[in-house]
Structure formats: structure tokens, C-alpha cells
Design a protein around this motif. Structure first.
Motif, PDB file in Angstrom:
ATOM      1  N   ASP A  86      77.153  37.851  87.146  1.00 50.84           N
ATOM      2  CA  ASP A  86      77.568  37.767  85.749  1.00 50.84           C
ATOM      3  C   ASP A  86      77.837  36.314  85.354  1.00 50.84           C
ATOM      4  N   GLU A  87      78.474  35.565  86.234  1.00 48.25           N
ATOM      5  CA  GLU A  87      78.736  34.141  85.964  1.00 48.25           C
ATOM      6  C   GLU A  87      77.431  33.381  85.765  1.00 48.25           C
ATOM      7  N   ALA A  88      76.473  33.607  86.660  1.00 48.35           N
ATOM      8  CA  ALA A  88      75.186  32.910  86.559  1.00 48.35           C
ATOM      9  C   ALA A  88      74.458  33.294  85.266  1.00 48.35           C
ATOM     10  N   MET A  89      74.463  34.582  84.914  1.00 46.44           N
ATOM     11  CA  MET A  89      73.797  35.028  83.696  1.00 46.44           C
ATOM     12  C   MET A  89      74.469  34.425  82.462  1.00 46.44           C
ATOM     13  N   THR A  90      75.791  34.412  82.447  1.00 44.80           N
ATOM     14  CA  THR A  90      76.523  33.850  81.314  1.00 44.80           C
ATOM     15  C   THR A  90      76.197  32.371  81.143  1.00 44.80           C
ATOM     16  N   ARG A  91      76.144  31.629  82.251  1.00 45.78           N
ATOM     17  CA  ARG A  91      75.802  30.204  82.181  1.00 45.78           C
ATOM     18  C   ARG A  91      74.380  30.003  81.667  1.00 45.78           C
ATOM     19  N   ALA A  92      73.434  30.794  82.168  1.00 41.06           N
ATOM     20  CA  ALA A  92      72.031  30.652  81.750  1.00 41.06           C
ATOM     21  C   ALA A  92      71.865  30.979  80.267  1.00 41.06           C
ATOM     22  N   LEU A  93      72.529  32.021  79.799  1.00 38.70           N
ATOM     23  CA  LEU A  93      72.442  32.374  78.381  1.00 38.70           C
ATOM     24  C   LEU A  93      73.111  31.310  77.516  1.00 38.70           C
ATOM     25  N   ALA A  94      74.251  30.793  77.963  1.00 37.72           N
ATOM     26  CA  ALA A  94      74.936  29.735  77.207  1.00 37.72           C
ATOM     27  C   ALA A  94      74.064  28.486  77.107  1.00 37.72           C
ATOM     28  N   ALA A  95      73.298  28.210  78.145  1.00 34.17           N
ATOM     29  CA  ALA A  95      72.423  27.027  78.146  1.00 34.17           C
ATOM     30  C   ALA A  95      71.337  27.117  77.078  1.00 34.17           C
ATOM     31  N   ILE A  96      70.984  28.338  76.662  1.00 36.03           N
ATOM     32  CA  ILE A  96      69.984  28.497  75.595  1.00 36.03           C
ATOM     33  C   ILE A  96      70.640  28.884  74.262  1.00 36.03           C
ATOM     34  N   GLY A  97      71.981  28.791  74.209  1.00 32.19           N
ATOM     35  CA  GLY A  97      72.695  29.023  72.952  1.00 32.19           C
ATOM     36  C   GLY A  97      73.006  30.467  72.629  1.00 32.19           C
ATOM     37  N   LEU A  98      73.087  31.315  73.647  1.00 31.54           N
ATOM     38  CA  LEU A  98      73.407  32.729  73.416  1.00 31.54           C
ATOM     39  C   LEU A  98      74.678  33.121  74.159  1.00 31.54           C
ATOM     40  N   PRO A  99      75.455  34.002  73.595  1.00 32.25           N
ATOM     41  CA  PRO A  99      75.371  34.397  72.186  1.00 32.25           C
ATOM     42  C   PRO A  99      75.896  33.284  71.291  1.00 32.25           C
ATOM     43  N   ASP A 100      75.495  33.315  70.042  1.00 35.01           N
ATOM     44  CA  ASP A 100      75.952  32.336  69.063  1.00 35.01           C
ATOM     45  C   ASP A 100      77.395  32.689  68.695  1.00 35.01           C
ATOM     46  N   PRO A 101      78.350  31.776  68.946  1.00 30.80           N
ATOM     47  CA  PRO A 101      79.756  32.109  68.693  1.00 30.80           C
ATOM     48  C   PRO A 101      80.159  32.094  67.215  1.00 30.80           C
ATOM     49  N   ALA A 102      79.247  31.779  66.311  1.00 29.63           N
ATOM     50  CA  ALA A 102      79.590  31.722  64.884  1.00 29.63           C
ATOM     51  C   ALA A 102      80.036  33.099  64.394  1.00 29.63           C
ATOM     52  N   PRO A 103      81.039  33.129  63.518  1.00 29.52           N
ATOM     53  CA  PRO A 103      81.504  34.411  62.979  1.00 29.52           C
ATOM     54  C   PRO A 103      80.367  35.192  62.325  1.00 29.52           C
ATOM     55  N   GLY A 104      80.344  36.490  62.565  1.00 29.06           N
ATOM     56  CA  GLY A 104      79.346  37.359  61.966  1.00 29.06           C
ATOM     57  C   GLY A 104      78.040  37.440  62.731  1.00 29.06           C
TER      58      GLY A 104
END
Length: 158
Positions: free
Chosen positions: A42-60
Motif C-alpha cells: 500500500d505504501e509503494a502504491m500510494t507513493r507511485a500514485l502520488a508521483a503522477i498526481g493522484l489522487p488530486d487533493p483539491a476539494p471536490g
């Protein structure tokens, strides 16, 4: 004995994340406790997704939630092993995404464990599934294995 796919090589994966095992990851038998594998994946997946900008933390903006996962073990790992987790998006449906990962010890070429996580794109407020936005789909397609075509992935219903 069951018929299961043998360990994959590093070349099966599109992106990689390095992780370090900790002393507390080991169980009383001297190897990584099975539930800890899920935490590491889960840590590795979260890091890989964050590296491509997912999920977008913007509201909505939509978020991704895990709806299913599984793990296959091939060889024991233990502290102080340095790990590399390979990751690929292997299915990109309308709202669902399947991420497959292989965990490698140090510089080993064949995986010691393999996991998959199925994610679903949901509305951040209602938690109801909705189609994965086109720009998110394009970013996820970049995590497809070498030689895979986005049209193949997008053709799978989800």
C-alpha cells in the motif's frame, strides 16, 4: 499443489518504489509478518500514485478507494532486507483500476511476493462510484506495463 503463476521478473512492471524493512516488520519466526506485506504494498502504491498526481487533493475532486486486494508469497523476506516494489496498472475500467505489484529483495530479479489492489474512483463526498476523469486515466495509463496499449486497458468494463 495449485496451478499458480510463477514469480515475475522486474521487467513486468512499469514503475518502482524503494522501501526499507524495519525490525518491527518481523514476526516470531524471523520473517516479515504476512499482514505487513499489505502495508508495504500500500505504501509503494500510494507513493507511485502520488508521483503522477493522484489522487488530486483539491476539494471536490474524486478519490480512489481500495475495494479488493490479494497477495501471493513466493519467498520469505525479513529485516534488514531493502525492498523494491514494482507496480503496473493492468486494468483501467470506467471507474475501476487494477494495480499489480511485485516485491523484490535488494537486487533480486524475480519477485518474492505479488499483490494486486483494485481501486474505484468515487465522489469524495458521497463515496459513490463515478467515471475516472480523462486526465486521471491518462496518468494511470503511464503506469501500464511496457508494450501495453492504452486502448486495451480502456476497453475493459469497470
Amino acid at each position: 499443489m495449485t496451478d499458480r503463476e510463477p514469480p515475475r521478473l522486474r521487467a513486468a512492471y512499469a514503475a518502482f518504489e524503494g522501501l526499507q524493512t524495519r525490525w518491527t516488520d518481523n514476526d516470531q519466526y524471523g520473517h516479515i509478518y504476512n499482514a505487513t506485506y499489505y502495508t508495504l504494498f500500500d505504501e509503494a502504491m500510494t507513493r507511485a500514485l502520488a508521483a503522477i498526481g493522484l489522487p488530486d487533493p483539491a476539494p471536490g475532486k474524486p478519490i480512489l478507494v481500495v475495494v479488493e486486494n490479494g497477495c501471493t508469497f513466493f519467498r520469505e523476506l525479513s529485516y534488514p532486507d531493502a525492498l523494491t516494489v514494482g507496480l503496473s496498472v493492468t486494468r483501467l475500467g470506467r471507474a475501476s483500476i487494477r494495480v499489480e505489484m511485485g516485491m523484490f529483495r535488494d537486487e533480486d530479479q524475480d519477485e518474492a511476493a505479488r499483490a494486486y489492489f483494485t481501486l474505484v474512483t468515487v465522489d469524495a463526498t458521497t463515496r459513490r462510484p463515478l467515471p475516472t476523469p480523462p486526465d486521471d486515466r491518462a496518468r494511470l495509463a503511464a503506469l501500464m506495463p511496457a508494450g501495453a496499449r492504452p486502448a486495451q486497458v480502456g476497453a475493459v468494463a469497470g
